[in-house]
Design a protein around this motif. Structure first.
Motif, PDB file in Angstrom:
ATOM      1  N   PHE A  33       0.821  -1.200   0.000  1.00  0.00           N
ATOM      2  CA  PHE A  33       0.000   0.000   0.000  1.00  0.00           C
ATOM      3  C   PHE A  33       0.860   1.258   0.000  1.00  0.00           C
ATOM      4  CE2 PHE A  33      -2.815  -3.257   1.591  1.00  0.00           C
ATOM      5  CZ  PHE A  33      -4.009  -2.971   0.937  1.00  0.00           C
ATOM      6  N   SER A  34       2.156   1.125  -0.299  1.00  0.00           N
ATOM      7  CA  SER A  34       3.071   2.262  -0.226  1.00  0.00           C
ATOM      8  C   SER A  34       2.752   3.360  -1.230  1.00  0.00           C
ATOM      9  CB  SER A  34       4.527   1.792  -0.401  1.00  0.00           C
ATOM     10  OG  SER A  34       4.708   1.219  -1.691  1.00  0.00           O
ATOM     11  N   ASP A  35       2.045   3.026  -2.300  1.00  0.00           N
ATOM     12  CA  ASP A  35       1.707   4.028  -3.320  1.00  0.00           C
ATOM     13  C   ASP A  35       0.310   4.616  -3.148  1.00  0.00           C
ATOM     14  OD1 ASP A  35       0.284   1.754  -3.956  1.00  0.00           O
ATOM     15  OD2 ASP A  35       0.789   1.775  -6.080  1.00  0.00           O
ATOM     16  N   THR A  36      -0.320   4.379  -2.013  1.00  0.00           N
ATOM     17  CA  THR A  36      -1.671   4.885  -1.750  1.00  0.00           C
ATOM     18  C   THR A  36      -1.635   6.400  -1.590  1.00  0.00           C
ATOM     19  OG1 THR A  36      -2.253   2.837  -0.649  1.00  0.00           O
ATOM     20  CG2 THR A  36      -3.626   4.732  -0.186  1.00  0.00           C
ATOM     21  N   SER A  37      -2.565   7.087  -2.242  1.00  0.00           N
ATOM     22  CA  SER A  37      -2.658   8.534  -2.096  1.00  0.00           C
ATOM     23  C   SER A  37      -4.045   8.993  -2.508  1.00  0.00           C
ATOM     24  CB  SER A  37      -1.599   9.235  -2.946  1.00  0.00           C
ATOM     25  OG  SER A  37      -1.852   9.002  -4.319  1.00  0.00           O
ATOM     26  N   ASP A  67       7.245   1.130   8.845  1.00  0.00           N
ATOM     27  CA  ASP A  67       5.795   0.948   8.918  1.00  0.00           C
ATOM     28  C   ASP A  67       5.302   0.646  10.329  1.00  0.00           C
ATOM     29  OD1 ASP A  67       5.496   1.411   6.212  1.00  0.00           O
ATOM     30  OD2 ASP A  67       5.591  -0.706   5.688  1.00  0.00           O
ATOM     31  N   THR A  79      -1.075   6.452   8.623  1.00  0.00           N
ATOM     32  CA  THR A  79      -0.331   5.950   7.468  1.00  0.00           C
ATOM     33  C   THR A  79       0.453   4.687   7.805  1.00  0.00           C
ATOM     34  OG1 THR A  79       1.610   7.337   7.899  1.00  0.00           O
ATOM     35  CG2 THR A  79      -0.115   8.251   6.462  1.00  0.00           C
ATOM     36  N   SER A  96      -7.017   0.082   1.968  1.00  0.00           N
ATOM     37  CA  SER A  96      -6.103   1.023   2.612  1.00  0.00           C
ATOM     38  C   SER A  96      -6.785   1.845   3.708  1.00  0.00           C
ATOM     39  CB  SER A  96      -5.496   1.959   1.571  1.00  0.00           C
ATOM     40  OG  SER A  96      -6.513   2.674   0.898  1.00  0.00           O
ATOM     41  N   ASN A 107      -5.951  10.017   6.881  1.00  0.00           N
ATOM     42  CA  ASN A 107      -4.915   9.460   6.011  1.00  0.00           C
ATOM     43  C   ASN A 107      -5.140   7.968   5.849  1.00  0.00           C
ATOM     44  OD1 ASN A 107      -3.421  11.849   5.614  1.00  0.00           O
ATOM     45  ND2 ASN A 107      -2.491  11.611   7.626  1.00  0.00           N
ATOM     46  N   THR A 109      -3.531   4.053   5.049  1.00  0.00           N
ATOM     47  CA  THR A 109      -2.306   3.337   5.339  1.00  0.00           C
ATOM     48  C   THR A 109      -1.387   3.331   4.115  1.00  0.00           C
ATOM     49  OG1 THR A 109      -1.370   1.320   6.246  1.00  0.00           O
ATOM     50  CG2 THR A 109      -3.195   1.038   4.713  1.00  0.00           C
ATOM     51  N   ARG A 110      -0.100   3.323   4.360  1.00  0.00           N
ATOM     52  CA  ARG A 110       0.904   3.248   3.299  1.00  0.00           C
ATOM     53  C   ARG A 110       1.925   2.150   3.617  1.00  0.00           C
ATOM     54  NH1 ARG A 110      -0.418   8.595   3.672  1.00  0.00           N
ATOM     55  NH2 ARG A 110      -1.151   9.539   1.747  1.00  0.00           N
TER      56      ARG A 110
END
Length: 122
Positions: A33-37, A67, A79, A96, A107, A109-110
């Motif tokens: 989920f690192s590219d979640t925005s 994380d 996040t 996410s 926010n 999660t990332r």
């Protein structure tokens, strides 16, 4: 000779006995989920044939040290939160954010997590 593990609580009660059941990892994989925005939740649907919430569990473990939330008051806490998982027959949907969340006010999660689906057999 029997095999397995037994665990007792502090009162001497048997609380787990793997000599009477077994478990099997039926799925494992990385959920990124690192590219979640933005204001749209990222949704990952994991197909897991044989998964049944009645005798299975789905768990996630962070894979990166960044994380892990450092303290309860950490401003980046959301996040670093665990993704929201919804298990059902033969699949788990991982999001996410909570499906009821107002993403304009929170926010997402990332995190990058390792997911595991485990089936228990008696």
């Amino acid at each position: 000779m029997s095999y397995g593990a037994r665990v007792w609580d502090d009162s001497g009660n048997l609380v787990m006995d793997t000599t009477t059941f077994t478990y099997q990892v039926i799925w494992q994989g990385t959920l990124d989920f690192s590219d979640t925005s933005g204001s749209t939740a990222k949704v990952i649907t994991v197909s897991i044939p044989g998964y049944d919430p009645a005798n299975c569990v789905f768990m996630m473990i962070p894979t990166r040290s960044q994380d892990i939330q450092l303290a309860e008051g950490d401003a980046t806490g959301n996040t670093k939160s665990y993704p929201y998982a919804t298990p059902s027959k033969d699949q788990v949907v991982v999001r996410s954010a909570n499906p009821q969340a107002n993403l304009g006010n929170t926010n997402q999660t990332r995190v990058v997590v390792r997911g595991y689906a485990v089936r228990f057999k008696v």
